[in-house]
Design a protein around this motif. Structure first.
Motif, PDB file in Angstrom:
ATOM      1  N   TYR A 191      24.748  24.981 -99.677  1.00 33.29           N
ATOM      2  CA  TYR A 191      24.962  26.405 -99.438  1.00 33.29           C
ATOM      3  C   TYR A 191      25.813  27.078-100.513  1.00 33.29           C
ATOM      4  O   TYR A 191      26.165  28.242-100.399  1.00 33.29           O
ATOM      5  CB  TYR A 191      25.585  26.616 -98.050  1.00 33.29           C
ATOM      6  CG  TYR A 191      24.539  26.922 -97.001  1.00 33.29           C
ATOM      7  CD1 TYR A 191      24.446  28.186 -96.431  1.00 33.29           C
ATOM      8  CD2 TYR A 191      23.615  25.971 -96.611  1.00 33.29           C
ATOM      9  CE1 TYR A 191      23.478  28.481 -95.490  1.00 33.29           C
ATOM     10  CE2 TYR A 191      22.636  26.249 -95.669  1.00 33.29           C
ATOM     11  CZ  TYR A 191      22.565  27.511 -95.117  1.00 33.29           C
ATOM     12  OH  TYR A 191      21.598  27.807 -94.194  1.00 33.29           O
ATOM     13  N   ASP A 248      23.653  34.539 -95.021  1.00 30.18           N
ATOM     14  CA  ASP A 248      23.033  33.231 -94.798  1.00 30.18           C
ATOM     15  C   ASP A 248      21.520  33.331 -94.986  1.00 30.18           C
ATOM     16  O   ASP A 248      20.836  34.020 -94.242  1.00 30.18           O
ATOM     17  CB  ASP A 248      23.357  32.757 -93.376  1.00 30.18           C
ATOM     18  CG  ASP A 248      22.939  31.320 -93.127  1.00 30.18           C
ATOM     19  OD1 ASP A 248      22.217  30.749 -93.967  1.00 30.18           O
ATOM     20  OD2 ASP A 248      23.326  30.767 -92.082  1.00 30.18           O
ATOM     21  N   SER A 249      21.008  32.622 -95.986  1.00 30.46           N
ATOM     22  CA  SER A 249      19.557  32.660 -96.245  1.00 30.46           C
ATOM     23  C   SER A 249      18.793  31.800 -95.253  1.00 30.46           C
ATOM     24  O   SER A 249      17.580  31.940 -95.099  1.00 30.46           O
ATOM     25  CB  SER A 249      19.263  32.173 -97.672  1.00 30.46           C
ATOM     26  OG  SER A 249      19.442  30.763 -97.762  1.00 30.46           O
ATOM     27  N   TYR A 298      23.904  30.248 -99.252  1.00 31.56           N
ATOM     28  CA  TYR A 298      24.451  31.593 -99.107  1.00 31.56           C
ATOM     29  C   TYR A 298      24.080  32.469-100.305  1.00 31.56           C
ATOM     30  O   TYR A 298      23.901  31.981-101.425  1.00 31.56           O
ATOM     31  CB  TYR A 298      25.972  31.559 -98.994  1.00 31.56           C
ATOM     32  CG  TYR A 298      26.486  31.091 -97.653  1.00 31.56           C
ATOM     33  CD1 TYR A 298      26.172  31.794 -96.490  1.00 31.56           C
ATOM     34  CD2 TYR A 298      27.286  29.960 -97.548  1.00 31.56           C
ATOM     35  CE1 TYR A 298      26.638  31.375 -95.260  1.00 31.56           C
ATOM     36  CE2 TYR A 298      27.763  29.536 -96.317  1.00 31.56           C
ATOM     37  CZ  TYR A 298      27.437  30.243 -95.176  1.00 31.56           C
ATOM     38  OH  TYR A 298      27.897  29.829 -93.952  1.00 31.56           O
ATOM     39  N   TYR A 320      20.420  39.830 -90.237  1.00 31.30           N
ATOM     40  CA  TYR A 320      20.982  38.669 -90.923  1.00 31.30           C
ATOM     41  C   TYR A 320      22.431  38.429 -90.522  1.00 31.30           C
ATOM     42  O   TYR A 320      23.151  39.350 -90.135  1.00 31.30           O
ATOM     43  CB  TYR A 320      20.884  38.838 -92.450  1.00 31.30           C
ATOM     44  CG  TYR A 320      19.468  38.985 -92.915  1.00 31.30           C
ATOM     45  CD1 TYR A 320      18.698  37.874 -93.228  1.00 31.30           C
ATOM     46  CD2 TYR A 320      18.873  40.244 -92.999  1.00 31.30           C
ATOM     47  CE1 TYR A 320      17.384  38.000 -93.630  1.00 31.30           C
ATOM     48  CE2 TYR A 320      17.555  40.384 -93.396  1.00 31.30           C
ATOM     49  CZ  TYR A 320      16.812  39.264 -93.705  1.00 31.30           C
ATOM     50  OH  TYR A 320      15.509  39.389 -94.099  1.00 31.30           O
ATOM     51  N   LYS A 321      22.834  37.191 -90.654  1.00 26.87           N
ATOM     52  CA  LYS A 321      24.201  36.807 -90.329  1.00 26.87           C
ATOM     53  C   LYS A 321      25.085  37.010 -91.557  1.00 26.87           C
ATOM     54  O   LYS A 321      24.808  36.484 -92.628  1.00 26.87           O
ATOM     55  CB  LYS A 321      24.225  35.336 -89.898  1.00 26.87           C
ATOM     56  CG  LYS A 321      25.604  34.807 -89.542  1.00 26.87           C
ATOM     57  CD  LYS A 321      25.551  33.318 -89.261  1.00 26.87           C
ATOM     58  CE  LYS A 321      26.951  32.760 -89.047  1.00 26.87           C
ATOM     59  NZ  LYS A 321      26.933  31.280 -88.914  1.00 26.87           N
ATOM     60  N   GLU A 338      29.109  36.867 -93.158  1.00 23.91           N
ATOM     61  CA  GLU A 338      30.478  36.354 -93.004  1.00 23.91           C
ATOM     62  C   GLU A 338      31.349  37.073 -94.036  1.00 23.91           C
ATOM     63  O   GLU A 338      31.069  37.008 -95.231  1.00 23.91           O
ATOM     64  CB  GLU A 338      30.550  34.852 -93.262  1.00 23.91           C
ATOM     65  CG  GLU A 338      29.873  33.988 -92.216  1.00 23.91           C
ATOM     66  CD  GLU A 338      29.937  32.512 -92.583  1.00 23.91           C
ATOM     67  OE1 GLU A 338      30.810  32.131 -93.387  1.00 23.91           O
ATOM     68  OE2 GLU A 338      29.105  31.751 -92.073  1.00 23.91           O
TER      69      GLU A 338
END
Length: 332
Positions: A116, A208-209, A306, A324-325, A327
């Motif tokens: 990631y 996050d892909s 990511y 999408y998520k 952060e």
């Protein structure tokens, strides 16, 4: 600016907290700027990301994850044994102690997602060096440029086991747990970064892909592209130029210029690094450039994992990327 010495002390306190771990915690990292460019002597800026961490652990855990980690450690030990025989002037380990611990079931207990772009192998390398290296350079020493370059060289050789080729920067950042400024391949220094503004609207975030990326194939594509004169020209006149500007803007707290240059960098990456961007994200990448709601860039080598985002209004970015998520890593 954040005091480097204070950050070191905080890190030592955090690492010494009881957590039933055999070893201290080592954190993930984020290369804010410099992916690929640092191979060609661009500036770079790497910061710790304490949301994820890992530590060496020895207990009765027989989970599949623990067993797999232990098997990987066995192979890593074989590699390290060969490394110290070939380069005894570079690094020596308490290899018998390491072997015994691994044979006793030691594993790396980690929350850092692999593939990631946030330094999962770097944290492991840092943990092994911290626990088993002889005559190690400690984090509370006066970290001269010479010492940083020695550490970078050691970590580069150690992490090459995982990627085939490594700059050593991920383990360096994880080991020191302080921001690292890369001026060039042979000029790196610990640095402070502007304090966060937790009530600010601007933010750096991770997207996050949902795809696990592999470093080696992406680096191979980049190295192949370097054979093309046009690509090399673009790299110097655009990619490195904008990357260097972004680093300077970020460290200098020039937010207006930072977003101007991040937008330019995002365009250059989309136009010239498409293989490193998962195909389903090409449109989302362009949408950010068109709307100015956010700007995306690679997080590490790309290919999945990511994607790094910059926005002047995090709520607007969340709305625009509602499927999408996200952060949040850093707030302006």
């Amino acid at each position: 600016m954040v005091s480097i010495f204070v950050m070191k002390l905080e890190m030592e306190v955090n690492r010494s907290k009881p957590n039933n771990m055999k070893g201290p915690l080592f954190y993930s990292k984020i290369l804010l700027f410099g992916e690929y460019g640092i191979i060609r002597d661009s500036k770079g800026l790497s910061i710790p990301y304490n949301f994820y961490n890992g530590a060496l652990k020895k207990d009765s855990n027989t989970s599949q994850e623990a067993q797999l980690s232990n098997q990987n450690l066995k192979r890593f030990v074989t590699y390290l044994e060969s490394l110290q025989k070939e380069q005894p002037d570079l690094i020596l380990f308490n290899i018998d102690e390491l072997k015994n611990d691994v044979e006793s079931g030691m594993y790396f207990d980690s929350s850092i997602p692999q593939g990631y772009g946030v330094g999962s192998s770097g944290a492991l390398v840092a943990a092994i060096y911290d626990r088993y290296a002889k005559n190690k350079i400690t984090v509370l020493e006066n970290l001269t440029r010479e010492k940083l370059l020695i550490l970078k060289s050691i970590f580069s050789q150690m992490e090459s086991f995982f990627h085939g080729k490594s700059s050593g920067l991920d383990p360096l950042n994880s080991y020191l747990s302080i921001p690292i400024l890369i001026n060039s391949k042979d000029n790196i220094e610990a640095t402070g970064i502007p304090n966060q503004s937790y009530d600010g609207k601007g933010a750096v975030f991770l997207l996050d892909s949902g795809i696990v990326g592999e470093t080696a194939p992406m680096v191979n594509i980049f190295m192949e592209n370097l054979k093309d004169k046009g690509f090399r020209t673009m790299l110097k006149s655009q990619f490195i130029k904008h990357t260097d500007a972004c680093v300077e803007n970020f460290l200098g707290g020039d937010i207006k210029s930072l977003f101007e240059n991040t937008k330019k960098l995002s365009k250059v990456v989309l136009n010239n690094f498409k293989p490193m961007i998962p195909e389903e994200f090409h449109g989302i990448w362009q949408k950010g450039i068109d709307t100015n709601d956010y700007y995306l860039k690679l997080c590490g080598s790309g290919g999945g994992g990511y994607i790094l985002g910059f926005t002047e209004d995090i709520e607007k970015a969340k709305t625009s990327l509602k499927d999408y998520k996200l952060e949040i890593v850093y707030q302006f």
